[in-house]
Enzyme design. Structure first.
Site, PDB file in Angstrom:
ATOM      1  NE  ARG B  78      -3.931  -1.017   0.205  1.00 10.64           N
ATOM      2  CZ  ARG B  78      -4.665  -0.826  -0.892  1.00 10.64           C
ATOM      3  NH1 ARG B  78      -4.220  -1.232  -2.057  1.00 10.64           N
ATOM      4  NH2 ARG B  78      -5.815  -0.242  -0.831  1.00 10.64           N
ATOM      5  CG  ASN B 108      -2.657  -2.904  -6.533  1.00  3.30           C
ATOM      6  OD1 ASN B 108      -1.649  -3.450  -6.115  1.00  3.30           O
ATOM      7  ND2 ASN B 108      -3.842  -3.101  -5.983  1.00  3.30           N
ATOM      8  CG  HIS B 193      -7.847 -10.563 -10.338  1.00  2.00           C
ATOM      9  ND1 HIS B 193      -8.048 -11.055  -9.071  1.00  2.00           N
ATOM     10  CD2 HIS B 193      -9.035 -10.040 -10.708  1.00  2.00           C
ATOM     11  CE1 HIS B 193      -9.297 -10.826  -8.698  1.00  2.00           C
ATOM     12  NE2 HIS B 193      -9.921 -10.212  -9.675  1.00  2.00           N
ATOM     13  CG  HIS B 246      -6.383 -14.334  -5.875  1.00  2.00           C
ATOM     14  ND1 HIS B 246      -6.052 -13.127  -5.346  1.00  2.00           N
ATOM     15  CD2 HIS B 246      -6.849 -14.070  -7.106  1.00  2.00           C
ATOM     16  CE1 HIS B 246      -6.303 -12.185  -6.220  1.00  2.00           C
ATOM     17  NE2 HIS B 246      -6.793 -12.741  -7.295  1.00  2.00           N
ATOM     18  CG  ASP B 319      -4.957 -12.112  -2.352  1.00  2.27           C
ATOM     19  OD1 ASP B 319      -4.363 -11.132  -2.819  1.00  2.27           O
ATOM     20  OD2 ASP B 319      -6.038 -12.534  -2.791  1.00  2.27           O
TER      21      ASP B 319
END
Lengths: 320, 445
Positions: B78, B108, B193, B246, B319
């Site tokens: 983050r 991201n 993803h 995932h 994750d």
């Protein structure tokens, strides 16, 4: 039918899920009392005098808001209406912040409508007063199901062993979910009739039969409950056109002929005439109970407010 | 590879009387491990208290497990941009508490890690913090917007270990084809993803009876397998290396199993959420269990376990997706998806061992050697002499209860809140430095 309940044990009315037949009957019996009183000249009482009811509406709904407002006023409560457009506020924070702010003003009941499923439950966890769900997303609208039940009971004399068809936009309907839960709990059979795109996944596991064909689905039904086509909630192509929808799934005389001759026609309103229901059917004074549903709405909401606020008062009494 | 100029422990430290677990070499036996100047010097039954150098600090492991530090290949740190939720420092502390010594951060962030400066920023910050080793994914597309590929070769050279578009699906078949094809010249790996975005748009949980009852719009598990099936065709076409993150459905496992049998360069991971929880965790609109992909049915959960057991699913990643309270304490549809994962990765993975689905060594492999190998992180996720002394000591049998308010992570959004677990991290070492010590080990070691 069902066990008698002389007490409503829940602090809130968040949904029909979890209510017993006795608890539903308790509310309906009290609502019946108010339904009769509302037809007399003396419609008001002071049973909730001194209490405060806040109507917190995050979604516009003149009908439901007015119905709750009238119900609270007829019981002598002070009423505050707060309509909050979701677009004008920062999402989420406002829900809890508003709840906390309102809670600090010590209301006795909060009537909440919100566009998101579960939002009313979230709010109920943050406040000390009774919370009534006036519709949350596509989840539940318990007072609508109760007013439908009261209307049915007044005409059919019972809520068990009836075949009820709920037709139309099931996928986006909280009214359908609450009605399925209530009617199943009370011992009636529920059929859902809609094009496949408007039937949510695995809903048959809620104990309903699925039909896509109106004629077939309406066969020998006691009640025909139409739903509003919620075009504003639809993203993507759920139906090819309104014209096609009405052709296959709109209620008109010809399709209605498949139901029992004394089948009631219901609609939670507001109606899209010529979309899900033909005016001729909607206004049929012999069969349509749509206006009576509105009338019963006030009575049911009076009953619910009375029961919940009295519960709160009893609790406060125990704690003082 | 990203330079790792960091403080190493000087001198010698040894663990003795421990159960040594090194999936890279298949080692599972009692013995000891000697570290010197931050590097593993010797390992095996011959390392005992009696034959250690006199200047060596000795830790008696009392029969507890000693394994390579965990390698977590899917973490959102983050930072930059969302420091109110997590920073490289708090993620590092969280990793240390979870036994994770190496993590790979998603791109991201804000700004997105789609240029060399972004890669270098994270490397610099991680070195300064000096906790877990942080590697990064480079973005596949500029701004993770899905239109134009990034300077993948330069990003790779700068240290990006693989490429992905964060939590976004690489939806454009054309873009993915180009990325897969282009990355073959440096044998890069693209991470997808897998969620067909059009099918899943506006959905908040798994479709089915529960979603219908809760009045929430559901995404069909098909959205995942449809994406996987399309992407497999592109791998076939380009010869690229593709990893699915995932995975959460039984059908995905089946399709990947078949593709692997055909010899395609396809790998996948899952997260503990998907083998330890099912969709019932979101009952009552529990936003902490709102994840992406959503929790699935019990049948899917069991298929994921089977996929791990038979090796179809290569690795387990945490994750780790920290969210602040304001992002979660919202109506379900408005709440952010994601869960904190670094501190629960080991104990939840150990459930696979306790439930008899994997041996202890196999379970540890999924979170150490297997991801390190996949990301080509040589000398990570192993206890081989000469490797960095990145080590975790844990008690696989100690019972505990997960309490997110004790997490080192800045965020507390764990769907495992209150879960009873068996397995506790006791010590974590990075380059021989002890970066986490369980309170019960502080004295008497």
């Amino acid at each position: 039918m069902g066990p008698e309940a002389d007490h409503y044990p829940h602090p809130h009315l968040l949904g029909i899920e979890g209510l017993t037949p006795g608890e539903i009957t308790l509310i309906l019996d009290r609502a019946q009392h108010y339904a009769e009183k509302n037809r007399t000249a003396d419609k008001t009482s002071n049973i909730l005098a001194g209490s405060t009811v806040v109507n917190l509406f995050y979604e516009n709904s003149t009908r439901t808001l007015t119905s709750f407002e009238l119900a609270a006023k007829r019981l002598g409560a002070d009423v505050i209406n707060m309509t909050v457009g979701t677009s004008s506020v920062k999402k989420g924070e406002t829900l809890i912040d508003t709840a906390m702010t309102l809670n600090a003003m010590n209301p006795d009941a909060l009537v909440v409508r919100h566009a998101d499923s579960g939002a009313v439950k979230l709010l109920s966890e943050k406040v000390n007063c009774a919370v009534l769900n006036a519709g949350d997303g596509r989840h539940e609208h318990p007072t609508q199901a109760l007013l439908d039940a009261l209307t049915i009971r007044r005409h059919k004399g019972r809520l068990h062993r009836l075949t009820v068809a709920i037709c139309g936009d099931i996928a986006h309907s909280r009214v359908a979910r609450s009605n399925i839960l209530l009617l199943n709990t009370m011992g009636s059979r529920v059929r859902l009739i809609a094009p496949p795109t408007l039937i949510p996944s695995k809903i048959e596991r809620m104990g309903v039969e699925i039909f896509h064909d109106m004629e077939e689905g309406l066969k020998d039904c006691d009640i025909v409950m139409m739903l509003r086509l919620q075009l504003e909630r639809m993203e993507g192509s759920f139906i090819p056109s309104v014209r096609e929808y009405f052709h296959f799934h709109g209620l008109d005389r010809a399709k209605l002929a498949n139901a029992k001759p004394d089948a009631l026609i219901m609609h939670p309103g507001p109606m899209n005439r010529g979309v899900e229901i033909d005016s001729e059917v909607a206004d049929d004074v012999e069969r349509s109970v749509i206006r009576e549903q509105v009338e019963m709405g006030v009575a049911v909401r009076m009953a619910a407010l009375e029961i919940l606020v009295q519960n709160q008062r009893n609790l406060a009494g125990e704690h003082s | 590879m990203m330079p790792a100029i960091r403080a190493k422990a000087s001198g010698k430290t040894a663990f003795v009387n421990v159960r040594l677990l090194d999936p890279a070499t298949g080692l599972d036996q009692t013995g000891g491990l000697l570290m010197q100047d931050g590097v593993i010097a010797e390992i095996g039954p011959s390392v005992t208290r009696d034959n250690l150098p006199s200047d060596c600090r000795v830790i008696d492991g009392q029969g507890l497990c000693l394994a390579p530090g965990l390698v977590d290949m899917r973490v959102q740190v983050r930072e930059p941009g969302f420091e109110h939720q997590e920073t490289i420092e708090t993620a590092g502390k969280s990793a240390a508490a979870g036994g994770v010594t190496t993590m790979v951060a998603l791109p991201n962030t804000d700004p997105v890690i789609d240029d060399v400066a972004g890669v270098e920023f994270v490397a610099r910050r991680a070195r300064k913090v000096g906790l877990a080793k942080v590697f990064v994914y480079g973005a596949v597309s500029k701004g993770i917007e899905g239109h134009e590929i990034t300077e993948m070769g330069l990003l790779h050279q700068a240290g990006a270990v693989a490429f992905c578009d964060g939590v976004n699906t690489i939806a454009s078949a054309r873009l993915l084809r180009q990325a897969l094809s282009y990355s073959t010249f440096f044998d890069g790996m693209i991470v997808q993803h897998p969620e067909e975005p059009e099918l899943s748009r506006g959905s908040h949980m798994n479709s089915g009876e529960l979603a219908t009852r809760l009045g929430l719009s559901g995404v069909s598990p098909l959205a995942e397998v449809i994406q996987i099936e399309r992407d497999i065709r592109l791998v076939e076409m380009t010869g690229g290396r593709l990893h699915f993150s995932h995975i959460s459905t039984g059908e995905s496992v089946e399709v990947i199993r078949k593709a692997k049998k055909r010899g395609l360069k396809i790998t996948c991971d899952t997260a503990p959420f998907y083998f330890a929880l099912n969709e019932n965790a979101v009952s009552d609109y529990r936003t902490f269990a709102k994840l992406s992909p959503p929790l699935r049915s019990e049948d899917d959960r069991q298929a994921i376990v089977m996929g791990l057991a038979d090796g179809t699913i290569d690795t387990i990643a945490s994750d780790h997706n920290p969210q602040d309270q304001d992002s979660k304490r919202l109506p379900f549809a408005q709440a952010a998806a994601g869960g904190v994962g670094l501190e629960t990765l080991l104990p939840i993975t150990l459930e696979l061992y306790h439930n008899g689905h994997l041996s202890l060594l196999e379970a540890i492999d999924k979170i150490t050697h297997a991801p390190a190998k996949l990301m080509k992180l040589e000398n990570h996720g192993t206890l081989k002499p000469g490797s960095a002394a990145d080590i975790v000591m844990f008690d696989p049998n100690r019972p505990a209860k997960i309490d997110p308010y004790k997490f080192q992570s800045k965020s507390k959004n764990s769907p495992f809140d209150g879960r009873l677990i068996q397995g506790v991290v006791l010590r974590t070492l990075i380059d021989g430095r002890e970066v986490f010590t369980h309170p019960s080990c502080i004295e008497g070691s």
